[in-house]
Structures are given as C-alpha cells and as structure tokens.
Design a protein around this motif. Structure first.
Motif, PDB file in Angstrom:
ATOM      1  N   VAL A  93     -13.050   6.954  -9.205  1.00 34.54           N
ATOM      2  CA  VAL A  93     -11.678   6.539  -9.498  1.00 34.54           C
ATOM      3  C   VAL A  93     -11.435   5.200  -8.814  1.00 34.54           C
ATOM      4  CG1 VAL A  93     -10.682   7.755  -7.496  1.00 34.54           C
ATOM      5  CG2 VAL A  93      -9.274   7.349  -9.511  1.00 34.54           C
ATOM      6  N   VAL A  94     -10.543   4.415  -9.377  1.00 34.59           N
ATOM      7  CA  VAL A  94     -10.246   3.098  -8.810  1.00 34.59           C
ATOM      8  C   VAL A  94      -8.825   3.079  -8.278  1.00 34.59           C
ATOM      9  CG1 VAL A  94     -10.001   0.640  -9.296  1.00 34.59           C
ATOM     10  CG2 VAL A  94     -11.879   1.920 -10.319  1.00 34.59           C
ATOM     11  N   LEU A  95      -8.697   2.715  -6.992  1.00 31.04           N
ATOM     12  CA  LEU A  95      -7.388   2.464  -6.386  1.00 31.04           C
ATOM     13  C   LEU A  95      -7.082   0.983  -6.570  1.00 31.04           C
ATOM     14  CD1 LEU A  95      -7.504   4.032  -2.796  1.00 31.04           C
ATOM     15  CD2 LEU A  95      -6.276   4.900  -4.756  1.00 31.04           C
ATOM     16  N   THR A  96      -5.894   0.681  -7.045  1.00 31.56           N
ATOM     17  CA  THR A  96      -5.449  -0.701  -7.134  1.00 31.56           C
ATOM     18  C   THR A  96      -4.373  -0.894  -6.081  1.00 31.56           C
ATOM     19  OG1 THR A  96      -5.922  -0.737  -9.493  1.00 31.56           O
ATOM     20  CG2 THR A  96      -4.477  -2.468  -8.650  1.00 31.56           C
ATOM     21  N   VAL A  97      -4.611  -1.841  -5.184  1.00 31.21           N
ATOM     22  CA  VAL A  97      -3.731  -2.036  -4.035  1.00 31.21           C
ATOM     23  C   VAL A  97      -3.194  -3.467  -4.043  1.00 31.21           C
ATOM     24  CG1 VAL A  97      -3.540  -1.885  -1.520  1.00 31.21           C
ATOM     25  CG2 VAL A  97      -5.160  -0.406  -2.741  1.00 31.21           C
ATOM     26  N   GLY A  98      -1.901  -3.597  -3.905  1.00 32.90           N
ATOM     27  CA  GLY A  98      -1.271  -4.907  -3.819  1.00 32.90           C
ATOM     28  C   GLY A  98      -0.201  -4.876  -2.743  1.00 32.90           C
ATOM     29  N   GLY A  99       0.371  -6.014  -2.475  1.00 37.74           N
ATOM     30  CA  GLY A  99       1.414  -6.060  -1.457  1.00 37.74           C
ATOM     31  C   GLY A  99       2.263  -7.304  -1.604  1.00 37.74           C
ATOM     32  N   VAL A 100       3.434  -7.242  -1.014  1.00 38.07           N
ATOM     33  CA  VAL A 100       4.347  -8.376  -1.015  1.00 38.07           C
ATOM     34  C   VAL A 100       5.082  -8.420   0.318  1.00 38.07           C
ATOM     35  CG1 VAL A 100       6.245  -7.092  -2.128  1.00 38.07           C
ATOM     36  CG2 VAL A 100       6.132  -9.581  -2.329  1.00 38.07           C
ATOM     37  N   VAL A 101       5.258  -9.624   0.839  1.00 41.33           N
ATOM     38  CA  VAL A 101       6.013  -9.806   2.076  1.00 41.33           C
ATOM     39  C   VAL A 101       7.490  -9.588   1.764  1.00 41.33           C
ATOM     40  CG1 VAL A 101       6.678 -11.456   3.877  1.00 41.33           C
ATOM     41  CG2 VAL A 101       4.302 -11.382   3.054  1.00 41.33           C
ATOM     42  N   THR A 102       8.105  -8.672   2.500  1.00 43.07           N
ATOM     43  CA  THR A 102       9.509  -8.332   2.262  1.00 43.07           C
ATOM     44  C   THR A 102      10.438  -8.783   3.376  1.00 43.07           C
ATOM     45  OG1 THR A 102       9.140  -6.163   3.260  1.00 43.07           O
ATOM     46  CG2 THR A 102       8.936  -6.325   0.844  1.00 43.07           C
ATOM     47  N   GLU A 103       9.844  -9.201   4.497  1.00 40.99           N
ATOM     48  CA  GLU A 103      10.677  -9.545   5.659  1.00 40.99           C
ATOM     49  C   GLU A 103       9.919 -10.504   6.564  1.00 40.99           C
ATOM     50  OE1 GLU A 103      12.726  -7.159   9.413  1.00 40.99           O
ATOM     51  OE2 GLU A 103      11.044  -6.243   8.364  1.00 40.99           O
ATOM     52  N   ILE A 104      10.625 -11.472   7.091  1.00 41.34           N
ATOM     53  CA  ILE A 104      10.099 -12.343   8.143  1.00 41.34           C
ATOM     54  C   ILE A 104      10.938 -12.048   9.381  1.00 41.34           C
ATOM     55  CG2 ILE A 104       9.649 -14.704   8.886  1.00 41.34           C
ATOM     56  CD1 ILE A 104       8.143 -13.964   6.309  1.00 41.34           C
ATOM     57  N   ARG A 105      10.296 -11.595  10.418  1.00 43.10           N
ATOM     58  CA  ARG A 105      11.027 -11.230  11.629  1.00 43.10           C
ATOM     59  C   ARG A 105      11.103 -12.403  12.592  1.00 43.10           C
ATOM     60  NH1 ARG A 105       8.953  -5.309  13.384  1.00 43.10           N
ATOM     61  NH2 ARG A 105       8.674  -6.539  15.247  1.00 43.10           N
ATOM     62  N   ASP A 106      12.070 -12.345  13.492  1.00 41.02           N
ATOM     63  CA  ASP A 106      12.256 -13.397  14.497  1.00 41.02           C
ATOM     64  C   ASP A 106      11.043 -13.554  15.419  1.00 41.02           C
ATOM     65  OD1 ASP A 106      14.762 -13.963  13.502  1.00 41.02           O
ATOM     66  OD2 ASP A 106      15.819 -12.709  14.965  1.00 41.02           O
ATOM     67  N   ASP A 107      10.280 -12.469  15.598  1.00 39.55           N
ATOM     68  CA  ASP A 107       9.117 -12.529  16.489  1.00 39.55           C
ATOM     69  C   ASP A 107       7.856 -13.051  15.795  1.00 39.55           C
ATOM     70  OD1 ASP A 107       8.519 -10.358  14.874  1.00 39.55           O
ATOM     71  OD2 ASP A 107       8.491  -8.888  16.508  1.00 39.55           O
ATOM     72  N   GLY A 108       7.992 -13.487  14.540  1.00 40.60           N
ATOM     73  CA  GLY A 108       6.862 -14.042  13.803  1.00 40.60           C
ATOM     74  C   GLY A 108       6.082 -13.019  12.998  1.00 40.60           C
ATOM     75  N   LEU A 109       6.389 -11.751  13.185  1.00 39.50           N
ATOM     76  CA  LEU A 109       5.733 -10.710  12.400  1.00 39.50           C
ATOM     77  C   LEU A 109       6.389 -10.624  11.022  1.00 39.50           C
ATOM     78  CD1 LEU A 109       5.425  -7.954  15.146  1.00 39.50           C
ATOM     79  CD2 LEU A 109       3.692  -9.617  14.434  1.00 39.50           C
ATOM     80  N   VAL A 110       5.670 -10.050  10.070  1.00 41.76           N
ATOM     81  CA  VAL A 110       6.211  -9.906   8.724  1.00 41.76           C
ATOM     82  C   VAL A 110       6.163  -8.453   8.284  1.00 41.76           C
ATOM     83  CG1 VAL A 110       5.579 -12.260   8.057  1.00 41.76           C
ATOM     84  CG2 VAL A 110       4.008 -10.397   7.553  1.00 41.76           C
ATOM     85  N   GLY A 111       7.133  -8.071   7.481  1.00 42.28           N
ATOM     86  CA  GLY A 111       7.130  -6.764   6.844  1.00 42.28           C
ATOM     87  C   GLY A 111       6.446  -6.891   5.495  1.00 42.28           C
ATOM     88  N   VAL A 112       5.607  -5.921   5.174  1.00 44.48           N
ATOM     89  CA  VAL A 112       4.883  -5.929   3.900  1.00 44.48           C
ATOM     90  C   VAL A 112       5.083  -4.582   3.219  1.00 44.48           C
ATOM     91  CG1 VAL A 112       2.629  -6.127   2.770  1.00 44.48           C
ATOM     92  CG2 VAL A 112       3.133  -7.520   4.796  1.00 44.48           C
TER      93      VAL A 112
END
Length: 137
Positions: A93-112
C-alpha cells in the motif's frame, strides 16, 4: 524562513507485508493483526493492517526530511482515523504524505499540518507538528 502556506514537498511511502515483519521485530509488536489475514478478519478488520506507529513514523519523515534534522521536530501528534490495510503482494500500500505551514511562532518555530492518505482517504487526522524550520526555508 517559510511563510504560512508554505507547502512541504509531498512524499510517498510504500508499505509491504515484509515491512510489517521488519517493524514488528524492531518494535516488539507481534500482534497477529499485523501479519495474519485470518486473525484480522476475526476481529473485524478488512485485512492485515500496518502498525499505527509505523504509519505515524513514516508521516514524521516528511517533517524530518524537510527540516533536515530529526531533532528539529519539537512536537508531533496524530489521531488514527482508519486502518492502513496492507495487501499480501509485492505492491503493498502507498501512503501519500504532505504538509503545509500553518503558523509562524515568535520563537522561530513553525506549526505544520500534515496530511496522510491512502488512495485519497485520510488515515491520520489532526496530524500536527511544531518544527524548527530549515535555515533555507
């Protein structure tokens, strides 16, 4: 630095029954629903299913590959929406995985927000991570 809406390069991961055997050995999870069609059917499953943590780990590779460092994934969580049925052939079976940045935090980290599908159907939901983004964005 990525921006909100930055799309992570989509990845495909093939899972075969042989992969399930290897994962079972590494994880120590020899539950027969991961290798026996008979047992899987007995408990109401449509067939042998991939280990949930294997599915989650493969989806996490999208994040580590994008960030360039496994330690860059600060938080990661999912909900399991449906089993990943692995056919008894070389195709698996094939898993298809994608992502998008949803948040830029003040500490430089990002939500995905991570999307994990098999044949167009979501198998993981609420798949979210906090990641230290790659230096080149």
């Amino acid at each position: 630095m990525p921006e909100v809406g930055t799309v992570l390069p989509e990845r495909e991961f093939r899972i075969t029954r042989a992969d399930l055997v290897r994962y079972a050995g590494a994880a120590g999870d020899f539950n027969p629903i991961h290798w026996s069609d008979r047992v899987a059917a007995t408990v109401g499953l449509p067939g042998v299913i991939a280990h949930g943590m294997l599915t989650m780990a493969l989806a996490g590779r999208l994040l580590t590959d994008w960030a360039g460092d496994p330690a860059a994934v600060i938080e990661y969580g999912v909900r399991f929406a449906r089993p990943v049925v692995v056919s008894d052939d070389e195709e698996g079976v094939v898993l298809t995985v994608g992502g998008v940045v949803t948040e830029i935090r003040d500490d430089g980290l990002v939500g995905v927000e991570v999307s994990v599908r098999v044949g167009g159907e979501k198998v993981l939901t609420q798949a979210r991570a906090v990641v230290r983004p790659p230096a080149d964005g």
